[in-house]
Design an enzyme around this catalytic site. Structure first.
Site, short mmCIF file in Angstrom:
data_model
loop_
_atom_site.label_atom_id
_atom_site.label_comp_id
_atom_site.label_asym_id
_atom_site.label_seq_id
_atom_site.Cartn_x
_atom_site.Cartn_y
_atom_site.Cartn_z
N GLU A 162 0.78 -1.24 0.00
CA GLU A 162 0.00 0.00 0.00
C GLU A 162 0.82 1.30 0.00
O GLU A 162 0.76 2.08 0.97
CB GLU A 162 -0.95 0.03 1.20
N GLU A 376 -5.79 -8.40 0.88
CA GLU A 376 -6.43 -8.01 2.15
C GLU A 376 -7.87 -7.63 1.87
O GLU A 376 -8.16 -6.93 0.88
CB GLU A 376 -5.76 -6.77 2.78
C1 BGP Z 1 -4.43 -1.84 5.41
C2 BGP Z 1 -3.08 -2.26 5.91
C3 BGP Z 1 -3.12 -3.24 7.03
C4 BGP Z 1 -4.28 -3.06 8.00
C5 BGP Z 1 -5.57 -2.75 7.32
C6 BGP Z 1 -6.69 -2.35 8.23
O1 BGP Z 1 -4.34 -0.54 4.95
O2 BGP Z 1 -2.32 -2.83 4.88
O3 BGP Z 1 -1.86 -3.22 7.62
O4 BGP Z 1 -3.98 -2.28 9.06
O5 BGP Z 1 -5.43 -1.74 6.36
O6 BGP Z 1 -6.56 -1.01 8.58
P1 BGP Z 1 -6.87 -0.43 9.98
O7 BGP Z 1 -6.03 -1.22 10.92
O8 BGP Z 1 -6.51 1.00 9.93
O9 BGP Z 1 -8.32 -0.63 10.22
#
Ligand code: BGP
Length: 476
Positions: A162, A376
């Site tokens: 990301e 993800e």
């Molecule tokens: C993505 C990242 C992850 C994870 C996820 C959820 O952007 O790659 O590392 O954190 O988001 O985000 P958050 O934890 O802010 O809800």
């Protein structure tokens, strides 16, 4: 509609080093940007012990194995391997990742390894972070060490996780270090520099004749006009250009298309600033675009855009207090709420069709994409823990709806090879801490004990059958 996934489709789980490992000071690990940030006075949470994956990885991989999870996204901590970011290799770091990778393979859980998941060495962060082009070569040197050490066994590599989040959260929204806001010029420059680093590392990997494949993980945010006026549609296109298109062009076209550049230039003109590139960057881009093996696509949400003329303003909802977010960027647009679309407690619109649209868009605009993994997707939720039982039906609904749209895209010819739920077990959330849970396995952070949630049993059965099932079809 067909419910079957193609043969070999991977049901996986995702993690990231900083969010799961803990042990931030153990065995010679050096400091990364997040260590300093999360240890400032007043910080709401920190990364020790997180899910203690550094010590608990065998337990987690056993659970993954028992629950038919066939793949795991892990990332390597740069400063575990190179405590100074460069120079002397820390053998304890190499040993840890060797043991971890071997354990994954032993348990039949294929490792999908990301080189950089936000955790830049502190020294480089303080020295300009990704605005400083010196970091590009440092990253490539680190990548080489990883390819040499683990490349015989790792069959899926991602250069970065990301890039857009590094730029947006650190320089526009201010909820990642260095917590700057509305620095549009810096955000765009960082995106470009990260794409150069990606291309160089990918080209290096390809020159090493290793047996695996390599790609990148992008977060693709869906963008919709809130109503169909030309102004709102233009706001949608501008937000899409800076969030998605600019970097997809670099990865797959090997250059920025004219339309993409005119949108980016418009944003830069309205905010002041310019993009600095070097001719060699585009040679690296073109070479990498011809060789990239897959795209890892993270998808959580879509934004609904309204034309906006005012000054930039952002309020981050980092506590799960519904309805508190504001996101308006000068020269781009305002992300507004759509009354027809539900949201999570953290105000992320739940819009699974947006994932389908992004899948179709890749296939259409970048037909050389080869394969996509959903690297993800998942739902942040305040899970209720009742006597070791966690009924996370809303998460099952969320994931089901997204899987349905993945099946639709596959039926229409998009090559999607797997789905890695975020997250395998509960993990530290970068800007939300520990009450925003995503895991299939509940982590009791005090004891580090894991408890399978209802979603874990459901996921296990889907992976066994290779098809989408409803939660009602579970035996008990
Ligand atoms: C993505 C990242 C992850 C994870 C996820 C959820 O952007 O790659 O590392 O954190 O988001 O985000 P958050 O934890 O802010 O809800």
């Amino acid at each position: 509609m067909a419910q079957k996934f193609p043969e070999g489709f991977i049901f996986g789980g995702a993690t990231a080093a900083y969010q799961v490992e803990g042990a931030t000071r153990e065995d010679g690990r050096g400091p990364c940007v997040w260590d300093e940030y999360m240890n400032r006075p007043g910080a709401r949470f920190n990364a020790d012990p997180a899910s203690d994956f550094y010590h608990q990885y065998k337990q987690d991989l056993q659970l993954a194995h028992d629950f038919n999870i066939k793949g795991i996204r892990i990332s390597l901590s740069w400063t575990r391997i190179l405590p100074e970011g460069e120079g002397k290799v820390n053998q304890a770091g190499i040993d840890y990742y060797n043991k971890l990778i071997d354990e994954c393979i032993d348990k039949g859980v294929e490792p999908f390894v990301t080189l950089h998941h936000f955790d830049t060495p502190l020294k480089y962060f303080q020295n300009g972070h990704w605005l400083n082009r010196d970091l590009i070569d440092k990253f490539v040197a680190y990548a080489k060490i990883c390819f040499e050490a683990f490349g015989d066994r790792v069959m899926k590599w991602a250069t970065f996780n990301e890039p857009w989040s590094i730029a947006q959260n650190g320089y526009l929204a201010g909820n990642f270090p260095p917590n700057e806001t509305f620095q549009i010029e810096k955000a765009i420059q960082i995106e470009h520099n990260l794409m150069v680093a990606h291309a160089k590392a990918l080209n290096l990997y390809k020159s090493m004749n290793l047996p695996g494949r390599i790609g990148i993980v992008h977060t693709l945010e869906g963008k919709e006009a809130i109503t169909d006026t030309p102004e709102n549609k233009h706001a949608r296109d501008l937000d899409d250009a800076i969030s998605n298109r600019f970097m997809l062009d670099a990865c797959y076209l090997g250059k920025y298309s004219e339309t993409t550049m005119s949108l980016i230039q418009e944003i830069l003109q309205k905010n002041g600033g310019r993009l600095i590139t070097q001719p060699q960057d585009f040679e690296d881009f073109a070479k990498a675009a011809a060789q990239i093996d897959f795209l890892g696509m993270n998808y959580y949400s879509s934004h609904f855009l309204q034309a906006y003329d005012g000054e930039s303003q952002v309020v981050n909802n980092s506590t799960g207090e519904k309805g508190t977010s504001v996101f308006c960027l000068k020269g781009i647009g305002a992300r507004v709420s759509n009354p027809d679309v539900p949201t999570t407690d953290w105000d992320w619109p739940i819009y699974p069709e947006g994932m389908y649209k992004q899948l179709r868009r890749i296939a259409q605009d970048y037909p050389n994409y080869k394969e996509i993994f959903i690297s993800e997707n998942g739902m942040g939720y305040k899970d209720d823990f009742e006597d070791g039982k966690i009924d996370d039906t809303p998460r099952i609904d969320y994931v089901s709806q997204h899987l349905q749209f993945i099946l639709k895209a596959i039926a229409e010819g998009v090559n999607v090879g797997g789905y890695y739920i975020w997250s395998l077990m509960d993990v530290l959330s970068w800007s939300n801490g520990y009450n925003k849970r995503y895991g299939l396995f509940y982590v009791d952070y005090a004891t580090q004990k894991r408890y399978p949630k209802k979603s874990a049993y459901w996921y296990k059965e889907m992976s066994r059958r290779g098809e989408l099932i409803s939660a009602d079809e579970l035996a008990d």
